[in-house]
Design a protein around this motif. Structure first.
Motif, short mmCIF file in Angstrom:
data_model
loop_
_atom_site.label_atom_id
_atom_site.label_comp_id
_atom_site.label_asym_id
_atom_site.label_seq_id
_atom_site.Cartn_x
_atom_site.Cartn_y
_atom_site.Cartn_z
N ILE A 5 -41.34 -22.42 26.73
CA ILE A 5 -41.46 -21.89 25.37
C ILE A 5 -42.93 -21.79 24.97
CG2 ILE A 5 -40.99 -22.37 22.94
CD1 ILE A 5 -38.32 -23.60 23.84
N GLU A 6 -43.72 -22.80 25.32
CA GLU A 6 -45.15 -22.77 25.00
C GLU A 6 -45.87 -21.66 25.75
OE1 GLU A 6 -46.52 -26.66 25.89
OE2 GLU A 6 -45.82 -27.54 23.99
N ALA A 7 -45.32 -21.27 26.93
CA ALA A 7 -45.93 -20.20 27.72
C ALA A 7 -45.54 -18.81 27.22
CB ALA A 7 -45.54 -20.34 29.19
N GLY A 8 -44.70 -18.75 26.17
CA GLY A 8 -44.34 -17.46 25.60
C GLY A 8 -42.93 -17.02 25.85
N GLN A 33 -31.97 -26.40 25.75
CA GLN A 33 -32.48 -27.44 26.64
C GLN A 33 -33.61 -28.23 25.98
OE1 GLN A 33 -33.57 -25.22 30.14
NE2 GLN A 33 -31.51 -25.33 31.02
N ALA A 34 -34.45 -27.55 25.21
CA ALA A 34 -35.53 -28.23 24.52
C ALA A 34 -34.99 -29.19 23.47
CB ALA A 34 -36.47 -27.22 23.87
N ALA A 35 -33.85 -28.85 22.87
CA ALA A 35 -33.25 -29.70 21.85
C ALA A 35 -32.41 -30.82 22.46
CB ALA A 35 -32.38 -28.87 20.92
N GLY A 36 -32.31 -30.85 23.79
CA GLY A 36 -31.48 -31.85 24.46
C GLY A 36 -32.06 -33.25 24.47
N TRP A 37 -33.32 -33.38 24.04
CA TRP A 37 -33.97 -34.70 23.97
C TRP A 37 -34.78 -34.76 22.68
CZ3 TRP A 37 -33.38 -39.22 26.13
CH2 TRP A 37 -34.39 -40.19 26.03
N PRO A 38 -34.63 -35.81 21.89
CA PRO A 38 -35.34 -35.88 20.60
C PRO A 38 -36.85 -35.80 20.80
CG PRO A 38 -33.64 -37.56 20.73
CD PRO A 38 -33.74 -36.97 22.09
N SER A 39 -37.49 -34.95 20.00
CA SER A 39 -38.92 -34.76 20.14
C SER A 39 -39.72 -35.97 19.68
CB SER A 39 -39.37 -33.52 19.35
OG SER A 39 -39.02 -33.66 17.98
N VAL A 40 -39.09 -36.84 18.87
CA VAL A 40 -39.81 -38.02 18.38
C VAL A 40 -39.91 -39.12 19.44
CG1 VAL A 40 -39.19 -37.59 15.98
CG2 VAL A 40 -37.67 -38.98 17.41
#
Length: 553
Positions: A42-45, A54-61
């Motif tokens: 996602i950061e690569a565009g 998949q990004a939401a599959g692990w808490p960012s905190v």
């Protein structure tokens, strides 16, 4: 009396909590790994519902750093390559011809006409028509010699000049060859690392072996052939003057000229001057893009030096064609309509989107300075890595369980406290490795297993010392305090010597040896911390609450 200030208790438990928190993502390895890959994409565009899920599959905190799995655990590709250093010598010598030619042109009145002669790849031979002026030619070419910038070649020049009849012979000095070898190997290692990093693989092992070899191990890549395709392409880009165009590949191109095929036009060949105007080494950036007609292209930008040379050439050659040569194929040969002094341009051809992206990666990473010959290649399947992980897990569990049982049988309740510290020790090791982004290999697992066995040594010393103090009829609190104080020197001495060994292994070893040294060194630090501070804090807390009159160790 036993006493630990409140601030020390907070620091000790805080470090333990931090270690457990950093180690926790490894319990959900695949889930966290998918999260990390999705975030990077996602950061690569890139953006899609799947990536967002998949990004939401692990808490960012929560921490998301993982212990990377090495080649023997994850599977991947192993290559041993030999760098063809002779190619570099030939390129260096060939690149000196324009300077030698310009220098001798100023002496035509003394030496007559000059002509480059056929010679070995690593030498330059220039014949003069008036042999009586050979000394003047020799002195002029000698003036081109530059001092070598290296520790081993200090005080020596980069070239040697000799006279052979009516010919000037230029070769690289031995000191310059040695310095060139070192630079070439360093450049090769850096370029391979950049190319591997571009495709997002984790913790590759890329290191020099011997005088002219490079070891490449990349976990998680599909096969050795895939790795070879990625790093084995030289992606050598040059911009050369065009002498002519032909349909006959066997035509005589003339002195020193070469015939190269066209990448786009089948059956078309270009006669070019092999000395480039600028090369891929002058590129500062290359990106995939789309041309005016929507076709995939690669845009590029030169550095200041390359832009100046390219601009000077286009100013002097408006109306003439020049060739964009990639790996001995002419990508295109446009006619210079106007001077190009912006230092940027584009490469167009019959590229697919994937081909333009891969070409941009190779150009951005830089051209390999010399060809690689692959002497050894192995593909390690993920099933072999799974077997290694299972074997390492089984060994760790057996060692861990044996130590736990031994400590409880030997020291009872105090053995349980030591076991709690041992569990904390393992958590701290993985938390430390995760924070460093270290790579875990089979030797690394061996280091952890060894650490598990060594971790209780300090507690054994402390508990045995407490037993000795209890025999002198001292009270429990005083016996515990003296036990920790008098065992401290032996604990520090034993662990410092082992830690020094780990440091030496790390400095002198490579690959698996370093992996073993890293886990061993970290394990020593964490085991000393848990034995001296964690177990003492637990015992002090227990003593404050229970206030026993007697204890059994």
């Amino acid at each position: 009396m036993l006493f630990i200030p409140l601030w020390k208790r907070i620091v000790i438990w805080g470090l333990c909590a931090l270690g457990i928190l950093m180690a926790m993502p490894n319990l959900f390895y695949e889930r966290v790994e998918r999260h990390n890959d999705a975030v990077a994409a996602i950061e690569a565009g890139q953006d899609s519902e799947t990536l967002n899920a998949q990004a939401a599959g692990w808490p960012s905190v929560l921490p998301s750093s993982l212990v990377n799995l090495g080649l023997d655990l994850r599977g991947g590709a192993h290559l041993l390559a030999e760098v063809q250093l002779g190619d570099v010598y030939a390129t260096r010598i060939d690149g000196m011809w324009p300077s030698v030619r310009d220098e001798l042109r100023d002496l035509r009145a003394q030496i007559g006409t000059i002509r480059r002669q056929p010679s070995a790849p690593d030498e330059l031979r220039v014949a003069v028509s008036q042999v009586e002026g050979i000394q003047a030619a020799y002195d002029a070419v000698r003036g081109l010699a530059q001092p070598i910038v290296s520790l081993t070649g200090a005080g020596q020049n980069d070239i040697e000049v000799a006279v052979d009849g009516n010919e000037i012979v230029v070769t690289l000095s031995e000191a310059e060859k040695q310095a060139t070898d070192d630079r070439t190997l360093q450049q090769t290692l850096e370029i391979i690392r950049r190319r591997v990093d571009e495709v997002g693989t984790r913790e590759p092992t890329i290191q020099r072996q011997g005088a002219d070899r490079v070891l490449i191990q990349v976990p998680g890549i599909g096969s050795a052939d895939e790795l070879k395709a990625l790093i084995g392409t030289t992606a050598r880009l040059t911009f050369n003057p065009v002498v002519g165009r032909t349909n006959n590949p066997d035509q005589n191109p003339g002195a020193r000229n070469v015939i190269l095929p066209s990448l786009d036009e089948e059956g078309v060949y270009y006669i070019i001057d092999p000395t480039p105007v600028v090369s891929g080494e002058d590129l500062t950036d290359a990106q995939p893009a789309f041309g005016q007609n929507g076709e995939p292209v690669v845009t590029f930008r030169f550095n200041a030096s390359g832009a100046r040379r390219f601009g000077d050439y286009t100013v002097a050659n408006v109306g003439s064609p020049f060739a964009i040569v990639l790996d001995d194929e002419v990508v295109s040969a446009p006619v210079i309509r106007d001077a190009i002094q912006t230092g940027s341009g584009q490469i167009s051809g019959n590229f697919t989107v994937e081909e333009s992206t891969n070409l941009a990666v190779l150009l951005r990473a830089g051209a390999l300075p010399a060809e690689l010959s692959f002497l050894e290649e192995r593909t390690i399947g993920p099933e072999l890595g799974a077997d290694s992980i299972e074997a390492g897990r089984l060994a760790s569990i057996v060692a861990f369980a044996a130590v736990l049982v031994f400590m409880v049988l030997s020291y009872g309740f105090f053995g349980v406290i030591a076991n709690v510290a041992l569990i904390m020790n393992v958590a701290l090791i993985f938390g430390f490795l995760s924070a460093l982004g270290a790579t875990l290999t089979l030797p690394g697992i061996a280091g952890i297993v060894l650490t598990i066995g060594m971790a209780v040594d300090a507690n054994v010393l402390i508990f045995e010392r407490i037993r000795e103090e209890l025999k002198t009829a001292r009270g429990p609190a005083r016996a515990i305090e003296l036990g920790y104080e008098k065992a401290l020197s032996a604990i520090i001495d034993a662990n410092i010597t082992t830690f020094i060994t780990a440091v030496i292994l790390f400095m002198l070893g490579s690959g698996p040896v370093r992996g073993f040294a890293v886990t061993l060194g970290i394990g020593i630090l964490t085991s000393v911390f848990t034995a001296i501070f964690v177990t003492r804090l637990i015992i002090v807390t227990w003593m404050e609450r229970r206030r026993p009159k007697t204890i059994v160790v």
